[in-house]
Design an enzyme around this catalytic site. Structure first.
Site, PDB file in Angstrom:
ATOM      1  N   SER A 312       0.821  -1.213   0.000  1.00 21.71           N
ATOM      2  CA  SER A 312       0.000   0.000   0.000  1.00 21.71           C
ATOM      3  C   SER A 312       0.856   1.265   0.000  1.00 21.71           C
ATOM      4  CB  SER A 312      -0.952  -0.043   1.201  1.00 21.71           C
ATOM      5  OG  SER A 312      -1.969   0.914   1.084  1.00 21.71           O
ATOM      6  N   ASP A 323      10.069   5.358 -10.153  1.00 25.47           N
ATOM      7  CA  ASP A 323       9.687   5.978 -11.417  1.00 25.47           C
ATOM      8  C   ASP A 323      10.386   7.314 -11.641  1.00 25.47           C
ATOM      9  OD1 ASP A 323       8.130   3.949 -12.307  1.00 25.47           O
ATOM     10  OD2 ASP A 323       6.201   4.942 -12.017  1.00 25.47           O
ATOM     11  N   LYS A 337      -0.573  -4.146  -3.449  1.00 22.56           N
ATOM     12  CA  LYS A 337      -1.880  -3.597  -3.065  1.00 22.56           C
ATOM     13  C   LYS A 337      -1.958  -2.174  -3.608  1.00 22.56           C
ATOM     14  CE  LYS A 337      -4.932  -2.594   0.834  1.00 22.56           C
ATOM     15  NZ  LYS A 337      -5.083  -1.140   0.614  1.00 22.56           N
TER      16      LYS A 337
END
Length: 502
Positions: A312, A323, A337
């Site tokens: 999460s 990224d 998740k």
């Protein structure tokens, strides 16, 4: 005569049911006819119709079921069924006991063992409703005993936990500070052992930090309302000391999305950090970095440690840094998740939580059920059956406990020497035995921030900083969009090959 009377009674009940069904069917037909006539109100009409049917069924069961039925049982069953029909493992009805367990197992002014836990509501013969450890709290009795995320508590003081409610489990784990409770732990398929935990007052610090040589090591156990502030405190305190940073998100099951975003904003000076997407407009958000919030210069190397229990909000932070090409990931693939739930109370002290949105990384990837793979995989070796048996035996016996009690203040050299003695009887990796002895030695002390003798992943991170070209590694690292493209291409290729075989 008795038989005829019985048949008449059965016919009467059958007719009553037919009448009930006919009334509902006619009502439903009328509703559908009206809703067809008024297109704008079609959905509202249908919603009212289904609510009427549910109410009718509820009252029919109350009046006609062979045994008297508790209204609360019907209510809970209806809510559970409604939410389970969504087919979403993260959306669930929360009974009063479940709602209570949303908070940590042991916090406040009572004693506890320091384990955040979950428990299935349904107990099946092939899948008993054992208590599962979500996360041990740092410095707690559970953590010091070596209990891990994913372990199952199958007994508490000899009582099978599959037969207990969550409330009963909590009552058994909590108690007077200083009093012991024995839990039977099941790990994997073959490992089972007893742990006697002495209850203590529990604090749950979400952030711990310190220097390891030239690296600032920051361990985050969860993402709470003060977590980002504490990370900033760590950066401020060691700003002149660190040449690299290690963020440890292992066994961190998540928490507040905003906390993960605020921490990422300290490392990323521009662009999207995370976005949430929903069918409801106000649940759609884009969180972007602001240069004024940057705390860590771009030239400072960063490594993030992850494992299968990183989930999460942990994945939001790890994915954003990956990224943005701001961190190198080391460890094991994360949990996967990629959705957002909001716990909501109901008026009778129970509640529910449902998925309201999915979150996406800066390259617009949702990692739900996929996880984030590390740039460098470092896994702990799996135990053989013989090692699992030896580990269970050593954990269940009091051999180490007695020895440590008879030899107070053991040094690292003494720990290593005793571990070698134990290895003659218990065929285990020396690294594991040393850790077990060290845990017992430190049981009454504050746990150390890290354990370089045992922690393979942390050692790998330090080795990258000290022995490898971090810049070259980062230039070869792939963002989540590239990894997703490769994964989907591989899946398509496999599917195509399977089709050709057929």
């Amino acid at each position: 005569m008795e038989k005829a009377k019985s048949s008449a009674g059965g016919l009467k009940k059958a007719l009553k049911f037919v009448f009930f069904y006919a009334v509902v069917s006619i009502s439903a037909s009328q509703c559908f006819a009206q809703s067809s006539a008024v297109t704008a109100d079609k959905k509202a009409q249908r919603d009212r119709e289904y609510l009427e049917i549910i109410n009718s069924l509820y009252y029919y069961i109350q009046q006609n079921y062979v045994d008297e039925v508790d209204a609360e049982k019907l209510y809970e069953g209806a809510l559970k069924g409604m939410i389970e029909s969504l087919g979403d493992p993260y959306s669930q009805y929360l009974s009063k006991d479940d709602w209570r367990s949303l908070s940590d197992t042991t916090v406040g002014t009572f004693g506890g063992v320091g384990l955040s836990i979950t428990k299935p509501t349904e107990n099946k013969a092939d899948k008993p409703a054992y208590v599962e450890v979500a996360q041990p709290i740092d410095d707690s009795p559970g953590a010091k005993a070596g209990i891990q995320p994913g372990d199952f508590i199958v007994k508490i003081d000899g009582t099978d936990t599959s037969t207990l409610t969550m409330n009963e489990v909590l009552d058994r784990l909590r108690g007077t500070v200083g009093e012991p409770v024995t839990v039977t732990i099941k790990r994997g398929k073959k490992m089972e052992f007893d742990c006697t935990l002495v209850r203590a007052l529990i604090e749950n610090p979400t952030v711990k930090y310190g220097m390891i040589r030239d690296s600032l090591y920051i361990r985050l156990s969860e993402f709470g309302s003060t977590t980002a502030d504490k990370v900033k405190d760590a950066l401020d305190k060691h700003r002149r000391s660190y040449k690299s940073i290690i963020l440890d998100l292992r066994n961190n099951g998540g928490g507040l999305l905003t906390a993960a975003y605020n921490i990422a904003d300290m490392f990323i000076d521009d662009g999207v950090i995370v976005s949430t997407k929903s069918r409801i407009a106000y649940e759609n958000s884009v969180y972007t970095a602001a240069k004024r919030n940057t705390e860590v210069p771009a030239e400072i190397p960063v490594i993030v440690l992850i494992n299968g229990a990183s989930a999460s909000a942990s994945e939001i932070l790890a994915g954003a840094l990956k990224d943005a090409r701001r961190a190198y990931l080391v460890g094991e693939k994360s949990f996967g998740k990629g959705s957002v739930q909001i716990p909501t109370p109901l008026i009778n002290n129970d509640g529910f939580k449902i998925t309201v949105a999915k979150y996406y990384s800066p390259t617009d990837v949702n990692i739900d059920k996929v996880g984030i793979p590390p740039d460098r995989e470092v896994s702990s070796p799996e135990m053989t059956d013989e090692e699992s048996e030896a580990f269970s035996k050593l954990m269940s016996e009091d051999t180490i406990e007695k020895y440590v009690e008879e030899h107070p203040g053991m040094s690292e050299a003494a720990i290593a020497s005793y571990a070698k003695q134990l290895q003659k009887t218990y065929k285990l990796d020396l690294r594991i035995i040393r850790k077990m002895v060290r845990n017992q030695v430190q049981r009454t002390q504050k746990s150390p921030l890290y354990d370089l003798d045992y922690d393979l992943q942390l050692n790998a991170a330090l080795g990258i900083f000290e022995e490898e070209d971090y810049g070259a590694l980062m230039s070869q690292a792939k963002d989540l969009k590239q990894l997703e493209t490769e994964r989907l291409a591989k899946e398509n290729q496999t599917a195509k090959a399977d089709t050709e075989k057929q």
